[in-house]
Each structure stands twice: as structure tokens, then as C-alpha cells.
Design a protein around this motif. Structure first.
Motif, PDB file in Angstrom:
ATOM      1  N   ALA A 118       0.852  -1.194   0.000  1.00 32.69           N
ATOM      2  CA  ALA A 118       0.000   0.000   0.000  1.00 32.69           C
ATOM      3  C   ALA A 118       0.888   1.244   0.000  1.00 32.69           C
ATOM      4  O   ALA A 118       1.750   1.396   0.861  1.00 32.69           O
ATOM      5  CB  ALA A 118      -0.902  -0.005   1.228  1.00 32.69           C
ATOM      6  N   ILE A 119       0.693   2.130  -0.970  1.00 35.10           N
ATOM      7  CA  ILE A 119       1.496   3.359  -1.064  1.00 35.10           C
ATOM      8  C   ILE A 119       0.574   4.534  -1.374  1.00 35.10           C
ATOM      9  O   ILE A 119      -0.604   4.340  -1.662  1.00 35.10           O
ATOM     10  CB  ILE A 119       2.597   3.239  -2.145  1.00 35.10           C
ATOM     11  N   ASP A 120       1.127   5.749  -1.327  1.00 40.44           N
ATOM     12  CA  ASP A 120       0.267   6.932  -1.471  1.00 40.44           C
ATOM     13  C   ASP A 120      -0.041   7.333  -2.909  1.00 40.44           C
ATOM     14  O   ASP A 120      -1.023   7.989  -3.202  1.00 40.44           O
ATOM     15  CB  ASP A 120       0.892   8.116  -0.712  1.00 40.44           C
ATOM     16  N   ARG A 121       0.822   6.939  -3.848  1.00 40.52           N
ATOM     17  CA  ARG A 121       0.598   7.275  -5.265  1.00 40.52           C
ATOM     18  C   ARG A 121       1.303   6.233  -6.130  1.00 40.52           C
ATOM     19  O   ARG A 121       2.234   5.566  -5.658  1.00 40.52           O
ATOM     20  CB  ARG A 121       1.163   8.670  -5.576  1.00 40.52           C
ATOM     21  N   PRO A 122       0.895   6.102  -7.385  1.00 43.62           N
ATOM     22  CA  PRO A 122       1.605   5.127  -8.224  1.00 43.62           C
ATOM     23  C   PRO A 122       2.985   5.656  -8.606  1.00 43.62           C
ATOM     24  O   PRO A 122       3.120   6.847  -8.885  1.00 43.62           O
ATOM     25  CB  PRO A 122       0.711   5.009  -9.459  1.00 43.62           C
ATOM     26  N   PRO A 123       4.010   4.810  -8.626  1.00 40.91           N
ATOM     27  CA  PRO A 123       5.302   5.234  -9.147  1.00 40.91           C
ATOM     28  C   PRO A 123       5.172   5.461 -10.657  1.00 40.91           C
ATOM     29  O   PRO A 123       4.264   4.914 -11.282  1.00 40.91           O
ATOM     30  CB  PRO A 123       6.216   4.042  -8.857  1.00 40.91           C
ATOM     31  N   VAL A 124       6.094   6.230 -11.205  1.00 42.23           N
ATOM     32  CA  VAL A 124       5.981   6.562 -12.632  1.00 42.23           C
ATOM     33  C   VAL A 124       7.348   6.534 -13.319  1.00 42.23           C
ATOM     34  O   VAL A 124       8.346   6.988 -12.760  1.00 42.23           O
ATOM     35  CB  VAL A 124       5.286   7.948 -12.809  1.00 42.23           C
ATOM     36  N   TRP A 125       7.397   5.935 -14.509  1.00 44.70           N
ATOM     37  CA  TRP A 125       8.553   6.057 -15.402  1.00 44.70           C
ATOM     38  C   TRP A 125       8.018   5.919 -16.817  1.00 44.70           C
ATOM     39  O   TRP A 125       6.816   5.710 -17.005  1.00 44.70           O
ATOM     40  CB  TRP A 125       9.644   5.012 -15.091  1.00 44.70           C
ATOM     41  N   MET A 126       8.893   6.062 -17.806  1.00 45.60           N
ATOM     42  CA  MET A 126       8.446   5.962 -19.190  1.00 45.60           C
ATOM     43  C   MET A 126       9.311   4.997 -19.964  1.00 45.60           C
ATOM     44  O   MET A 126      10.544   5.063 -19.849  1.00 45.60           O
ATOM     45  CB  MET A 126       8.651   7.315 -19.896  1.00 45.60           C
TER      46      MET A 126
ATOM     47  N   ASN B 131      -5.788   1.456  -6.561  1.00 41.09           N
ATOM     48  CA  ASN B 131      -4.690   1.978  -5.741  1.00 41.09           C
ATOM     49  C   ASN B 131      -3.681   0.959  -5.216  1.00 41.09           C
ATOM     50  O   ASN B 131      -2.921   1.263  -4.314  1.00 41.09           O
ATOM     51  CB  ASN B 131      -5.233   2.862  -4.611  1.00 41.09           C
ATOM     52  N   VAL B 132      -3.649  -0.224  -5.776  1.00 44.04           N
ATOM     53  CA  VAL B 132      -2.515  -1.129  -5.468  1.00 44.04           C
ATOM     54  C   VAL B 132      -1.972  -1.763  -6.738  1.00 44.04           C
ATOM     55  O   VAL B 132      -2.706  -2.026  -7.696  1.00 44.04           O
ATOM     56  CB  VAL B 132      -2.863  -2.314  -4.511  1.00 44.04           C
ATOM     57  N   GLY B 133      -0.662  -1.997  -6.724  1.00 46.76           N
ATOM     58  CA  GLY B 133      -0.036  -2.765  -7.803  1.00 46.76           C
ATOM     59  C   GLY B 133      -0.115  -2.121  -9.167  1.00 46.76           C
ATOM     60  O   GLY B 133      -0.248  -2.805 -10.176  1.00 46.76           O
ATOM     61  N   HIS B 134      -0.020  -0.791  -9.220  1.00 46.20           N
ATOM     62  CA  HIS B 134      -0.008  -0.107 -10.522  1.00 46.20           C
ATOM     63  C   HIS B 134       1.254   0.730 -10.668  1.00 46.20           C
ATOM     64  O   HIS B 134       1.576   1.529  -9.784  1.00 46.20           O
ATOM     65  CB  HIS B 134      -1.244   0.794 -10.659  1.00 46.20           C
ATOM     66  N   ILE B 135       1.947   0.549 -11.782  1.00 42.10           N
ATOM     67  CA  ILE B 135       3.090   1.401 -12.127  1.00 42.10           C
ATOM     68  C   ILE B 135       2.643   2.254 -13.305  1.00 42.10           C
ATOM     69  O   ILE B 135       2.293   1.732 -14.368  1.00 42.10           O
ATOM     70  CB  ILE B 135       4.322   0.547 -12.514  1.00 42.10           C
ATOM     71  N   LEU B 136       2.636   3.568 -13.101  1.00 40.98           N
ATOM     72  CA  LEU B 136       2.171   4.475 -14.142  1.00 40.98           C
ATOM     73  C   LEU B 136       3.235   4.584 -15.233  1.00 40.98           C
ATOM     74  O   LEU B 136       4.431   4.741 -14.947  1.00 40.98           O
ATOM     75  CB  LEU B 136       1.904   5.832 -13.481  1.00 40.98           C
ATOM     76  N   ASN B 137       2.784   4.497 -16.501  1.00 39.51           N
ATOM     77  CA  ASN B 137       3.712   4.532 -17.625  1.00 39.51           C
ATOM     78  C   ASN B 137       2.900   4.857 -18.868  1.00 39.51           C
ATOM     79  O   ASN B 137       1.668   4.975 -18.805  1.00 39.51           O
ATOM     80  CB  ASN B 137       4.384   3.143 -17.767  1.00 39.51           C
TER      81      ASN B 137
ATOM     82  N   PRO C 289      12.165  10.499 -12.503  1.00 43.55           N
ATOM     83  CA  PRO C 289      11.208   9.384 -12.540  1.00 43.55           C
ATOM     84  C   PRO C 289      11.484   8.405 -11.399  1.00 43.55           C
ATOM     85  O   PRO C 289      12.577   8.412 -10.829  1.00 43.55           O
ATOM     86  CB  PRO C 289      11.495   8.718 -13.892  1.00 43.55           C
ATOM     87  N   ASP C 290      10.505   7.552 -11.091  1.00 44.53           N
ATOM     88  CA  ASP C 290      10.683   6.552 -10.025  1.00 44.53           C
ATOM     89  C   ASP C 290      11.440   5.319 -10.509  1.00 44.53           C
ATOM     90  O   ASP C 290      11.782   4.456  -9.699  1.00 44.53           O
ATOM     91  CB  ASP C 290       9.311   6.113  -9.490  1.00 44.53           C
ATOM     92  N   GLY C 291      11.657   5.233 -11.815  1.00 47.12           N
ATOM     93  CA  GLY C 291      12.418   4.110 -12.361  1.00 47.12           C
ATOM     94  C   GLY C 291      13.474   4.611 -13.321  1.00 47.12           C
ATOM     95  O   GLY C 291      13.221   5.543 -14.089  1.00 47.12           O
ATOM     96  N   VAL C 292      14.662   4.018 -13.268  1.00 48.81           N
ATOM     97  CA  VAL C 292      15.741   4.362 -14.202  1.00 48.81           C
ATOM     98  C   VAL C 292      16.089   3.085 -14.945  1.00 48.81           C
ATOM     99  O   VAL C 292      16.456   2.082 -14.327  1.00 48.81           O
ATOM    100  CB  VAL C 292      16.970   4.920 -13.451  1.00 48.81           C
TER     101      VAL C 292
END
Ligand code: CP3
Length: 352
Positions: free
Chosen positions: A18-26, A316-322, A70-73
Motif C-alpha cells: 500500500a502506497i500513497d501514489r503510483p510510481p511513474v517512469w516511461m 490503488n494497489v499494484g499499478h506502475i504508471l507509464n 522518474p521513479d524508475g531508471v
């Protein structure tokens, strides 16, 4: 007192915490839409040099990290990078794409392929991933990636990007045992390569089976899925805790089948509504995506609207925004910046 080391947001989402927002990378966040990348490309025109010289590859991966946080490199490399290590040399020609010459068309050529020894054929990967981990610390997760057997075989057999995949499909429908032999060898090599990337520091691995969406569902079950499963099974035997993501372009017709690959997260393209993707995939698997990259050619209010819509639909769980596929070369950098800033301000608690 020892403070707990903070786990990167993306890793927590990938684990379903459980987290407050989805992480994001492209996808393709390092690349031609960035002026800084184009400057380096002018200086080092060879793609192989840019991706296989650790100093240049590290710098390219860090360009979007420094610019947009971004949250992912992601490792700067290509899905074809391990192929020379099994005996399939390649080159990437600007604005044409990959070239494999001679292409792999016979059993004799397949029999000559060798197992992958990454320490000897891909030594630069260790330095790149170790340095990226050190540079980004806990501010982002470091992603590695590989191509899946069907998509790599498509390049090896066609010899270049293809519109209809007629050569590989011709082989699939006339000499399937030859194709299966090649797919099996590639699957073994790719599993070794995934393990190596994880051992070198990659915290999440994305597998691209970009062109598996070109197969009919029954042929997907014969030529793509079993080899995705083989890679996943081999990797999970030794590295069960590293989240694996699977991406296919044009995957709407095979979405449920992707769920059978054994990966933890399905990267969904924009041809599927994210709420429907969730319903079709079920609760036990995470999702990534899925904004149309062309929305980044639209207004900022549209970008914001579509980002929020995607997050609402994904839950709101298990989603990585991309994005639903890679960012396109002519995308305005200011819109990429706006995408990341807006995404990072999203809060599950406030979004209704
Ligand atoms: O996401 C990232 O930032 C990491 C970099 C990355 C590249 N290729 C660098 C690259 C990744 C993840 C890839 C994966 C890849 N490569 C895929 C799967 C992803 C997808 O798009 O479905 C595929 C199919 C390839 C094969 C490939 N490599 C093609 C088709 C092309 C030509 C594309 C084009 O439009 O010219 C490449 C070359 C390539 N790989 C470029 C980049 C940044 C562009 C060439 C350049 O920058 O000089």
C-alpha cells in the motif's frame, strides 16, 4: 539507532504494498526526444558504442533521471544486445532500426549458436548497472530489461524490423521444429542474461515481447507463451523476489494469456481500457501503463486528465504508471516534464 533503508516507490508498488501514489517512469525515457541525448548521439554516432561503452550508457540513463526524477531508471541498452554473445551479430542503423546480416534461416546456423556467458560477452552490463544503483540510491528503482524469445527470433530470422513477419511465420508454419529449436536456445540465453542483470544490480526486469501481438492467439500459445514461461520459470528458480514485467505491443487480444506467463506485472498498451485490463487480469497480478504516448502531443490539461483517468481505472494497489509504449522521438520535452510532475502530485487519497 539504525534507520531502515528506504525501499524505492516502484519496488513497493511492484510488490503490491500500500502506497500513497503510483510510481511513474516511461518506456524509452532515455532517447531521441531529449536534446541532451541527441547531442551525445552526434558525438558518438554508433548505437552499439553508446550502449556498450559504460560511461556513455550510464550518462544516457541518467539524463532523464536528472531532468525529470522518474521513479524508475532503465538500463540504456537494446533487446538485441545479448545476441552477439550467442553468435548473432547486429547493428542499428539510424532511422532504420536493427540489422542482422546474415539473418538466421537454417538449422545449420541454429546448431552453431553458443550458450551465453555474460561475464565475457556483456562485461559492460555489470559496470552500468552497479553505477546506476550507486547514482540513483533509493530515489528510484533500477530496471533491467530483455527481449522475449519470439521477438528476438523475429529480428534474427527477418534480419530487420518487419511489417508482416512473413519470414518467421513462414518458418513457424512450414518448419516449426527449426523455429522451436531457435526459440529454446534464445530462452535459455535470455534467462541467463536476466539472472546476470539481477546479480549486477537490476531491481526489476521488464521483458519485451513487442511483436508477439502479431500472432493469432493459438500461435501465441505455441510460439510465444511457452518461451516467456520458460524464461520466467528459470529466473524464478534462482531469483524469486525480483519483480518481472511483461510488455507486448497490441496485446488486447492476448491479455489473459499474458497473465499465464508467470510474471508479476503486465504492461498494458493504450488499446485496452485500464479498468477492463484489471477486470480481465484479476487481482493477483499488477499492471503497468497505459497512456497513449501521443497524448504527450496534446495540451497539458489533456495530459493531466488522462493521467488521472488511468490512475483511477488502475486502482490503488499494484499499478506502475507509464505510457502504453515508448515515448516518441518528436515529443516536446516540456510535456514529458509536465507528465512526470503531474504524475508525482497524484495522491490516491485525494483522487476520486
Ligand atoms: O527505455 C529505455 O529508455 C531503454 C532503452 C531501450 C532501447 N531499446 C534503446 C534504443 C529499450 C528498452 C529498447 C528495447 C527495444 N529495442 C525494443 C522493445 C521495446 C519496444 O519499443 O517495443 C525493440 C523492439 C527494440 C529494437 C529496436 N531498437 C528498434 C525497433 C529500434 C529502432 C527504433 C527507431 O525508431 O529507430 C532500435 C534502436 C533504439 N534502441 C533506439 C533507442 C533509443 C533508437 C536509435 C537511436 O537512439 O539512435
Amino acid at each position: 539507532m539504525v534507520t531502515a533503508v528506504e525501499v524505492p516507490h516502484l519496488l513497493r508498488a511492484a510488490r503490491g504494498e500500500a502506497i500513497d501514489r503510483p510510481p511513474v517512469w516511461m518506456m524509452r525515457q532515455a532517447g531521441r526526444y531529449m536534446q541532451a541525448y541527441r547531442n551525445l548521439r552526434d558525438k558518438y554516432p554508433s548505437f552499439r558504442e553508446r550502449s556498450e561503452n559504460p560511461d556513455i550508457a550510464i550518462e544516457i540513463s541518467l539524463q532523464p533521471f536528472r531532468a525529470f526524477a522518474p521513479d524508475g531508471v532503465i538500463l540504456f541498452s537494446d533487446i538485441l544486445t545479448p545476441l552477439p554473445g550467442i553468435g548473432i551479430p547486429f547493428d542499428i542503423i539510424e532511422s532504420h532500426g536493427p540489422i542482422i546480416d546474415p539473418p538466421i534461416r537454417s538449422l545449420e546456423q541454429i546448431n552453431k549458436l553458443t550458450p551465453l556467458d555474460p561475464e565475457t560477452s556483456l562485461p559492460f552490463i555489470r559496470q552500468i548497472l552497479q553505477t546506476l544503483r550507486r547514482e540513483v540510491g533509493n530515489k528510484a528503482a533500477v530496471l533491467g530489461f530483455v527481449g522475449a524469445p519470439w521477438t528476438l527470433a523475429a529480428y534474427a530470422i527477418e534480419g530487420k524490423s518487419s511489417k508482416d513477419y512473413s519470414v518467421i511465420k513462414g518458418m513457424a508454419f512450414s518448419e516449426p521444429e527449426i523455429l522451436h529449436k531457435l526459440l529454446g536456445k534464445i530462452a535459455e540465453a535470455i534467462a541467463v542474461y536476466v539472472r546476470y542483470q539481477i546479480d549486477c544490480g537490476a531491481q526489476v526486469i521488464q521483458m519485451f515481447d513487442s511483436w508477439a501481438g502479431q500472432l493469432s492467439p493459438q500461435d501465441f500459445d505455441t510460439f510465444a507463451l511457452p518461451y516467456q514461461q520458460r524464461v520466467v520459470e528459470l529466473v524464478k528458480q534462482t531469483h524469486p523476489d525480483t519483480p518481472l514485467i511483461l510488455y507486448i505491443s497490441g496485446s488486447a487480444g492476448v491479455l489473459e494469456r499474458m497473465g499465464k506467463s508467470g510474471v508479476d506485472i503486465i504492461s498494458v498498451d493504450w488499446t485496452v481500457d485500464m479498468a477492463e485490463a484489471r477486470a480481465r487480469l484479476g487481482k493477483n497480478i499488477g499492471v503497468q501503463g497505459n497512456m497513449d504516448p501521443c497524448v504527450l502531443f496534446g495540451s497539458q490539461s489533456l495530459i493531466k486528465e488522462r493521467l488521472e483517468d488511468t490512475v483511477r481505472k488502475a486502482g490503488n494497489v499494484g499499478h506502475i504508471l507509464n505510457l502504453g509504449h515508448g515515448v516518441l522521438p518528436k515529443t516536446p520535452e516540456e510535456n514529458v516534464r509536465f507528465f512526470f510532475e503531474t504524475a508525482k502530485q497524484i495522491s490516491y487519497a485525494k483522487l476520486r
